[in-house]
Write an enzyme that holds these catalytic residues in place. Structure first.
Site, PDB file in Angstrom:
ATOM      1  N   ASP A   1       0.816  -1.211   0.000  1.00  0.00           N
ATOM      2  CA  ASP A   1       0.000   0.000   0.000  1.00  0.00           C
ATOM      3  C   ASP A   1       0.856   1.271   0.000  1.00  0.00           C
ATOM      4  O   ASP A   1       0.510   2.267  -0.645  1.00  0.00           O
ATOM      5  CB  ASP A   1      -0.929   0.010   1.211  1.00  0.00           C
ATOM      6  CG  ASP A   1      -2.107  -0.935   1.041  1.00  0.00           C
ATOM      7  OD1 ASP A   1      -2.354  -1.385  -0.096  1.00  0.00           O
ATOM      8  OD2 ASP A   1      -2.779  -1.237   2.051  1.00  0.00           O
TER       9      ASP A   1
ATOM     10  N   ASP B   1      -3.032  13.217  21.160  1.00  0.00           N
ATOM     11  CA  ASP B   1      -1.879  12.882  20.315  1.00  0.00           C
ATOM     12  C   ASP B   1      -1.999  13.456  18.915  1.00  0.00           C
ATOM     13  O   ASP B   1      -0.983  13.636  18.233  1.00  0.00           O
ATOM     14  CB  ASP B   1      -1.707  11.369  20.234  1.00  0.00           C
ATOM     15  CG  ASP B   1      -1.264  10.761  21.555  1.00  0.00           C
ATOM     16  OD1 ASP B   1      -0.691  11.500  22.372  1.00  0.00           O
ATOM     17  OD2 ASP B   1      -1.483   9.553  21.762  1.00  0.00           O
TER      18      ASP B   1
END
Length: 274
Positions: free
Chosen positions: A53, A156
């Site tokens: 990918d 985050d």
């Protein structure tokens, strides 16, 4: 027929698979060229991305708005975006030559970053991701949709994913799976410190603005497989790109068969009605 081949960092076994692919194409008198280091891959009927990918995403950024169909051959681990594996090379070649495939247009995210003196723009097939650096400082990001304030995300980071990218990083952070032509994006928080903030789906004609708080540390911006550090206070403007990427699927394959086979969804079939 003329095909461009894109491959990066192949192990010896994978290089042998690439050689088999080239031999199979040449047996059918197909012209092939290595475009891995090309700057302008024009004049090709297909681009075949050989790897996984990540390799396919890199090939997409090389192709840009040229509208050349992309065929993914997976020689890596998951290969969710790819259409064939190392055992399918001969079938892939014959199906392409016989026209036994479909071309799926995939929506992209257009990204503009407001940097003093040096704004830049790019696009993403999978996702745009803001992430804090590894210094222990949480990232504060304000989200606006069509000019309306949504929330401040403290954690985050934050992901904005296309339907194509909904099965990637966004999924691992609790985001939903979107079908390829669902006409929307998903905003997924990463490690957010407010448990009421959940992923939100927005129409792909919406305008999104992400504003990181000033006086914080720099943060990481990822657009698919490309990453860079940006200063705090940077504003990002996201919208649907004005062109699409053309992904090839062989006949007999579809989105749901892919999530069964590659993501391990429950494989129970409906009972026969006969």
């Amino acid at each position: 027929m003329k095909i461009g081949l894109y491959a990066r960092y192949l192990q010896p076994a994978a290089q042998q698979d690439l050689d088999r692919l080239v031999e199979a194409l040449h047996r059918h008198h197909v012209v092939t060229e290595d475009i891995t280091d090309s700057l302008s891959p024009d004049g090709y009927d297909f681009i075949i991305s050989v790897g996984g990918d990540g390799t396919l995403l890199s090939s997409v950024h090389l192709i840009g708005r040229r509208q050349i169909p992309v065929v993914g051959v997976n020689l890596g681990h998951l290969g969710f975006l790819t259409t064939a594996g190392r055992d399918d090379i001969d079938t892939l070649v014959t199906d392409l030559l016989a026209g036994r495939y479909t071309v799926e247009p995939r929506t992209l995210l257009h990204v503009v970053a407001d940097l003093p003196g040096s704004p830049f723009s790019t696009f993403a097939l999978n996702e745009v991701c803001l992430h804090r650096l590894d210094d222990g400082t949480l990232l504060h990001t304000d989200l606006y949709i069509n000019g309306d304030f949504v929330s401040t995300y403290v954690g985050d980071g934050l992901i904005v994913a296309t339907p194509t990218g909904s099965t990637a990083y966004s999924l691992s952070c609790g985001g939903p799976i979107l079908t390829p032509h669902s006409g929307c994006f998903v905003v997924t928080p990463i490690g957010v410190h407010n448990l009421t903030l959940r992923p939100i789906i927005v129409p792909d004609n919406a305008s999104l603005r992400l504003v990181t708080h000033p006086r914080e540390h720099p943060f990481s911006l990822s657009t698919d497989s490309r990453r860079q550090h940006l200063p705090s206070g940077t504003q990002l403007h996201l919208s649907r790109e004005d062109f699409t990427i053309q992904l090839v699927r062989l006949h007999g394959q579809n989105f749901f068969s892919a999530i069964h086979q590659k993501l391990g969804w429950g494989d129970q079939r409906p009972a026969s009605l006969g």
